[in-house]
Design an enzyme around this catalytic site. Structure first.
Site: not given
Length: 633
Positions: A412, A486
């Site tokens: 990030k 996920r």
């Protein structure tokens, strides 16, 4: 001359103390500045004249005889008296003292207690807050509450009627004043108006406005200043209202400086007494007939739900050097041990863990967490409150617990990484919801599965192009290391549907996608449900609890092509981010349910409502309690 100067100086000091202790509106601040100027430049005699022209009370003062007006004006400037605090509210639900002390300094957080009757104004309460919709305030405050509040003096009625007028019916608002008690002490009264005109997708009691109002009106008093809060419920359940208020008072803080007590009344106390003082906020719920809610089950549910919200928010606010996967698990274990040891006559909570290398069959969870210093963990909690009832529902709650998300090797940005301690908010919501349900004795079998990992970088980090062997038996090609949530949830739901007998419902909760905020906003979580009946149930649970939700597009046959891979069963991130990517992320998790599982599955993406500014909100606790039909909630 000397007594006159001494009197003037004392009153001037009292005025200055108000500036430090209380938060004024723009109108009140203008009056305050005028008062201060009058004292400084024109002398003490001008004080009463200036106070009598207070904007919000002008009509009330104009209708009073001069001696009464002077009495009210002088009492309004008296500094509030402070003494001891009420009993602790969280003693039954907090962590062990040593764990809490090591984790956060909560000395400035008020103690919340939910009671069945109005505490006496004589019991060290310096202020009162009344919150409700405009119509309820008009019907109840003057007619039925002023006497129980101990504020029924002849001079108080016109003032209260005056400050009610600016509160609008459509948008609500707030107003405050100072009144004289029967024993001639000053008492601050604040009135908060909830908006009355609400859309069908908002909670009927505007819980987000309730959080804001109680935080601004009851949360700004200084240390040691106790407050009574009266909530006009319009006969709605009080558990969700208690949760909304708890959200205004977060527990976690690592600030080094404690708020100083600014009251001149503390001058005679020694320093130790000052440190021991802690604010208490006593909360009562008023029904539409003017009586107070006194049901034991309802008050217990309010207490437990509020504590659950603060527990979840505190976990989310904890910084990543503190809340490692190991420390997170120790806190959970401490709570379970304390509960099991002190509730021998109730169903026990069982806890199991799979840690580190033992997680290798869970390729998603292990792959995400393998580069971190603290190993990944699958924490499984089990509670059976059915008392042998075989028809009772069995529910699995699965939470994403990424204690820090760097993005992995899909790193990030600097700005994008800040706040990623909140990426375990789903696990905090389901765990605190589970924990609250246990304390309320939910008559169901409830399993809580926490997928804990840190998405770190290092030589052992999962790479783009790696292929993971998932616990479901399927393979996943990694094309985005920052789509890790996920992966861990896929293993979590696979574990639940493989190993829990008679499972009726799987609920997974996560701060999964930034796209959720685009789809359903910052107040409503996005949900996917594999049946319309379950979708309606989730919507109703959100509306009841105030943890609002709204359905996302459910169409796996149209969306799963986004994960197509040439070398594995699927990729972990979509090829087209403009094609309902929030729904796609949920369907990825759904694809890892055991193939023999045919019952309900609900996915909750709460990336938006899980935080407010830089704080966790405790989202998920109420939704879980509503889904589980918790007694009293």
């Amino acid at each position: 001359l000397y007594p006159s100067v001494q009197c003037w100086f004392g009153v001037y000091q009292a005025v200055l103390s108000l500036q430090h202790n209380y938060q004024f509106s723009q109108i009140e601040m203008a009056t305050f500045r005028a008062t201060r100027s009058a004292l400084l430049w024109r002398g003490f005699p001008q004080l009463l004249l200036c106070l009598s022209t207070t904007t919000r009370s002008v009509s009330a003062f104009s209708n009073l005889p001069a001696p009464q007006a002077r009495g009210v004006a002088s009492s309004m400037m008296m500094p509030p008296s402070r003494s001891g605090a009420a009993s602790s509210f969280y003693s039954s639900t907090s962590l062990h003292a040593s764990t809490a002390a090591a984790e956060a300094d909560t000395s400035n957080a008020p103690t919340l207690e939910f009671v069945s009757s109005l505490p006496s104004i004589m019991e060290d309460y310096n202020s009162t807050v009344v919150i409700g919709k405009k119509s309820s305030l008009d019907d109840l405050l003057m007619a039925k509450l002023m006497e129980p509040l101990g504020l029924q003096g002849d001079t108080n009625g016109p003032i209260v009627e005056t400050i009610l007028k600016p509160i609008g019916k459509k948008k609500g608002g707030s107003s405050s004043t100072y009144l004289s008690t029967n024993d001639n002490k000053v008492h601050k009264l604040s009135i908060g108006g909830l908006p009355s005109e609400l859309s069908r997708h908002n909670h009927p009691m505007a819980v987000h406005s309730l959080t804001r109002l109680v935080g601004s009106l009851a949360g700004t008093s200084s240390k040691g200043s106790n407050t009574r809060v009266v909530v006009l419920t319009d006969d709605h359940p009080i558990g969700p209202l208690a949760m909304a208020m708890a959200k205004a008072f977060p527990l976690f803080s690592k600030k080094s400086k404690k708020q100083a007590s600014a009251s001149s009344d503390d001058d005679d106390d020694d320093d130790d007494d000052k440190e021991d003082k802690k604010r208490t906020i006593s909360i009562v719920f008023c029904k539409s007939d003017g009586t107070m809610v006194d049901g034991a089950a309802e008050l217990k549910a309010a207490q437990v739900a509020a504590a659950g919200v603060q527990l979840a928010a505190r976990l989310v606010d904890s910084h990543p050097a503190l809340l490692t996967t190991s420390h997170y698990t120790k806190q959970i274990q401490a709570l379970i041990d304390d509960y099991n040891n002190n509730n021998e006559d109730k169903p026990k909570v069982e806890m199991k863990q799979i840690v580190g290398k033992d997680l290798e069959p869970y390729g998603g969870l292990y792959g995400v967490g393998q580069a971190a210093n603290c190993p990944p963990r699958l924490v499984v909690l089990e509670y059976d409150g059915t008392n042998g009832d075989e028809s009772a529902e069995t529910v699995a709650l699965v939470g994403k617990g990424i204690v820090y998300d760097t993005g992995g090797l899909s790193l990030k940005t600097r700005a994008g990484m800040c706040g990623m301690k909140h990426d375990m908010g789903g696990s905090a919501g389901v765990f605190a919801g589970f924990w609250s349900a246990v304390q309320l004795g939910v008559p169901k079998k409830v399993h809580c599965i926490l997928c804990l990992a840190e998405n770190a970088i290092g030589p052992d980090a999962m790479r783009n192009d790696d292929i993971l062997d998932m616990y479901s038996g399927k393979t996943v090609e990694v094309n985005n290391c920052d789509a890790e949530g996920r992966l861990v949830l896929a293993d979590g739901v696979a574990h639940a549907t493989k190993h829990i007998d008679g499972l009726d419902l799987v609920v997974d909760m996560a701060t999964l996608t930034g796209a959720q905020l685009v789809a359903t906003g910052k107040k409503h979580a996005g949900i996917l449900a594999n049946t319309e009946e379950l979708e309606d149930r989730a919507m109703a649970a959100g509306m009841h609890s105030g943890d609002l939700v709204y359905p996302l597009l459910y169409s796996p046959e149209l969306l799963m092509d986004e994960f197509k891979s040439e070398v594995a069963d699927m990729k972990n991130s979509v090829k087209d981010r403009s094609n309902a990517q929030t729904s796609c992320a949920g369907h990825f998790i759904e694809a890892h349910l055991d193939q023999d599982y045919k019952n309900g599955w609900l996915h909750v993406d709460m990336a938006g409502p899980g935080t407010l500014g830089q704080r966790g909100t405790g989202y998920g606790v109420g939704l879980v309690l509503s889904l589980l039909d918790a007694p009293g909630f």
